[in-house]
Design a protein around this motif. Structure first.
Motif, PDB file in Angstrom:
ATOM      1  N   GLN A  95       0.697  -1.274   0.064  1.00 11.36           N
ATOM      2  CA  GLN A  95       0.174  -0.047  -0.026  1.00 11.36           C
ATOM      3  C   GLN A  95       0.958   1.315   0.146  1.00 11.36           C
ATOM      4  O   GLN A  95       0.276   2.396  -0.218  1.00 11.36           O
ATOM      5  N   VAL A  96       2.373   1.028   0.127  1.00 13.40           N
ATOM      6  CA  VAL A  96       2.998   2.313   0.451  1.00 13.40           C
ATOM      7  C   VAL A  96       3.070   3.058  -0.988  1.00 13.40           C
ATOM      8  O   VAL A  96       3.422   2.483  -2.171  1.00 13.40           O
ATOM      9  N   ARG A  97       3.040   4.422  -1.171  1.00 14.51           N
ATOM     10  CA  ARG A  97       3.246   5.155  -2.461  1.00 14.51           C
ATOM     11  C   ARG A  97       4.427   6.260  -1.964  1.00 14.51           C
ATOM     12  O   ARG A  97       4.131   6.735  -0.817  1.00 14.51           O
ATOM     13  N   ALA A  98       5.159   6.604  -3.016  1.00  9.12           N
ATOM     14  CA  ALA A  98       6.338   7.634  -2.770  1.00  9.12           C
ATOM     15  C   ALA A  98       5.974   8.481  -3.932  1.00  9.12           C
ATOM     16  O   ALA A  98       5.421   8.260  -4.930  1.00  9.12           O
ATOM     17  N   ARG A 193     -11.975   6.654   5.427  1.00 10.83           N
ATOM     18  CA  ARG A 193     -11.763   5.127   5.953  1.00 10.83           C
ATOM     19  C   ARG A 193     -10.766   4.372   4.564  1.00 10.83           C
ATOM     20  O   ARG A 193     -10.358   3.085   4.732  1.00 10.83           O
ATOM     21  N   LEU A 194     -10.971   4.900   3.349  1.00 11.30           N
ATOM     22  CA  LEU A 194     -10.726   4.210   2.239  1.00 11.30           C
ATOM     23  C   LEU A 194      -9.760   4.681   1.452  1.00 11.30           C
ATOM     24  O   LEU A 194      -9.360   5.853   1.323  1.00 11.30           O
ATOM     25  N   THR A 195      -8.968   3.927   0.551  1.00 10.63           N
ATOM     26  CA  THR A 195      -8.228   4.314  -0.497  1.00 10.63           C
ATOM     27  C   THR A 195      -8.827   3.831  -1.838  1.00 10.63           C
ATOM     28  O   THR A 195      -8.718   2.500  -1.870  1.00 10.63           O
ATOM     29  N   LEU A 196      -8.980   4.493  -2.748  1.00  5.62           N
ATOM     30  CA  LEU A 196      -9.552   4.185  -3.990  1.00  5.62           C
ATOM     31  C   LEU A 196      -8.239   3.969  -4.967  1.00  5.62           C
ATOM     32  O   LEU A 196      -7.763   5.172  -5.404  1.00  5.62           O
ATOM     33  N   GLU A 197      -7.907   2.981  -5.342  1.00  9.68           N
ATOM     34  CA  GLU A 197      -6.747   2.633  -6.203  1.00  9.68           C
ATOM     35  C   GLU A 197      -6.980   2.301  -7.636  1.00  9.68           C
ATOM     36  O   GLU A 197      -7.669   1.421  -7.930  1.00  9.68           O
ATOM     37  N   GLY A 198      -6.617   3.462  -8.560  1.00  9.50           N
ATOM     38  CA  GLY A 198      -6.895   3.025  -9.858  1.00  9.50           C
ATOM     39  C   GLY A 198      -6.332   1.943 -10.399  1.00  9.50           C
ATOM     40  O   GLY A 198      -5.080   1.473  -9.987  1.00  9.50           O
ATOM     41  N   VAL A 199      -7.006   1.041 -11.110  1.00 13.18           N
ATOM     42  CA  VAL A 199      -6.799  -0.199 -11.550  1.00 13.18           C
ATOM     43  C   VAL A 199      -5.855   0.088 -13.183  1.00 13.18           C
ATOM     44  O   VAL A 199      -6.441   0.558 -13.905  1.00 13.18           O
ATOM     45  N   ARG A 254      -9.527  -0.701   2.346  1.00 14.87           N
ATOM     46  CA  ARG A 254      -9.820  -0.293   3.799  1.00 14.87           C
ATOM     47  C   ARG A 254      -8.327  -0.041   4.419  1.00 14.87           C
ATOM     48  O   ARG A 254      -7.357  -1.063   4.420  1.00 14.87           O
ATOM     49  N   ARG A 255      -8.047   1.137   4.743  1.00 17.39           N
ATOM     50  CA  ARG A 255      -6.567   1.441   5.159  1.00 17.39           C
ATOM     51  C   ARG A 255      -6.341   0.832   6.374  1.00 17.39           C
ATOM     52  O   ARG A 255      -4.996   0.515   6.658  1.00 17.39           O
ATOM     53  N   GLU A 256      -7.135   0.722   7.188  1.00 15.13           N
ATOM     54  CA  GLU A 256      -6.722   0.153   8.754  1.00 15.13           C
ATOM     55  C   GLU A 256      -6.026  -1.198   8.590  1.00 15.13           C
ATOM     56  O   GLU A 256      -5.408  -1.627   9.456  1.00 15.13           O
TER      57      GLU A 256
END
Length: 352
Positions: A95-98, A193-199, A254-256
């Motif tokens: 889940q890490v982004r830089a 609460r969420l991250t919407l990740e582009g596919v 879900r980020r948690e």
């Protein structure tokens, strides 16, 4: 990453006795020597971004070769910096982004891997061309790059030629020459609460395959069937050359606990009237907690903030009460209906 670097080091290691300083690297303004150093600089820079979890800019350091270092030494540095980037990719959580500027100011480990591989493949090509050495990149590596950071590029008959064409290094029958280009990392949108990740097309291909989780850990073990169907449709758009990266499917994470709960996305780009259709699907265990409503509000707000978009539209079966309730809670209004479905709409309220 290791394969790309290994092929680069193997090829360049056999020609270290040639004049790298006096030979231009393909179509670049750099010499072959400068291009080799550039490869190493990019590899260590990407490793630094991931290792440092840099959120807002580049890590402020620069690599240079020692005075007197020869061509063979430059190859050694490429091998070493490649190994460092590979290690950073392996040890960075999913889940890490830089920070990376193109085009949404961040990339995940797959994005940095694809950028690193692209730098190695393309600049190995440039150096080989400058030194008069034959080189053809592995097609699997080219597919890896194209499907992750060139989602706007329609696949061609051969992936290596397609990658060269997409970066202004070659011709492709039936397509105009490319004079300007950028790769494209996926968009992510955060909610409470969420991250919407582009596919990406790569992930869509995996999700459309029965039994594949597409690099996500899914609540309940696997994505819903609607998510697999949507991913298959998205990958078909990519193959047809009509896919546009932002107007895509997003996985709701879900980020948690980094659990994937479902998918939401656009059926296509906005039409001439500025209308864009949206759909969504959650795994059964995630329903009833407000996740769909939260994601729908965020993704619709993002869409309405884009130039020319005036309405987000959703069509739902008349008897699908839970989905209709989600739309109502998110701020949509029923605007039409027939015997089978109801059309909901959220409009641009900025008064334009």
């Amino acid at each position: 990453m290791e394969q790309a670097v290994g092929e680069c080091v193997g090829l360049l290691g056999d020609v270290t006795d040639r004049d790298w300083e006096g030979s231009a690297a393909g179509r670049l303004a750099w010499s072959c020597r400068e291009t080799a150093v550039h490869i190493a600089q990019d590899l260590i820079a990407y490793a630094g971004q991931l290792a440092g979890r840099e959120p807002d800019g580049y890590t402020p350091f620069e690599l240079s070769l020692e005075e007197g270092a020869g061509n063979a030494d430059a190859v050694r540095v490429i091998r070493t910096t490649g190994a460092l980037l590979a290690a950073a990719i392996r040890t960075t959580p999913r889940q890490v982004r830089a920070f990376h500027p193109y085009p949404f100011r961040s990339a995940n480990r797959e994005g940095f891997a694809a950028m690193g591989v692209a730098e190695v493949l393309l600049h190995t090509h440039d150096i080989a061309e400058g030194l008069g050495v034959a080189y053809e990149a592995d097609s699997g590596l080219c597919d890896f790059v194209l499907r992750r950071i060139f989602p706007h590029v329609q696949p061609g008959p051969a992936s290596w030629q397609t990658l060269l064409w997409a970066t202004g290094r070659g011709e492709l029958p039936g397509r105009a020459p490319v004079t300007e280009w950028r790769w494209n990392n996926n968009l992510v949108i955060d909610t409470e609460r969420l991250t919407l990740e582009g596919v990406t097309p790569a992930v869509a291909h995996d999700l459309a395959t029965d039994g594949d989780a597409g690099c996500f850990e899914w609540l309940g073990g696997s994505p819903a069937e609607g998510t697999r169907v949507g991913a298959g449709l998205m990958f078909k758009q990519y193959e047809d050359g009509v896919h546009r990266p932002e107007w895509t499917m997003y996985v709701l994470v879900r980020r948690e606990d980094d659990q994937a709960l479902g998918a939401m996305g656009f059926h296509a780009v906005p039409d001439e009237a500025g209308r864009v259709e949206i759909g969504y699907d959650l795994v059964e265990a995630a329903r009833g907690h407000g996740y769909a409503t939260e994601a729908l509000r965020a993704l619709s707000a993002w869409a309405l903030a884009q130039d020319g978009v005036r309405a987000v539209v959703a069509n739902v079966e008349r008897d699908n009460t839970p989905s209709r309730n989600v739309l109502t809670r998110a701020g949509f209004t029923a605007v039409a209906e027939d015997t089978e479905q109801v059309t909901y709409e959220m409009t641009d309220l900025r008064g334009e």
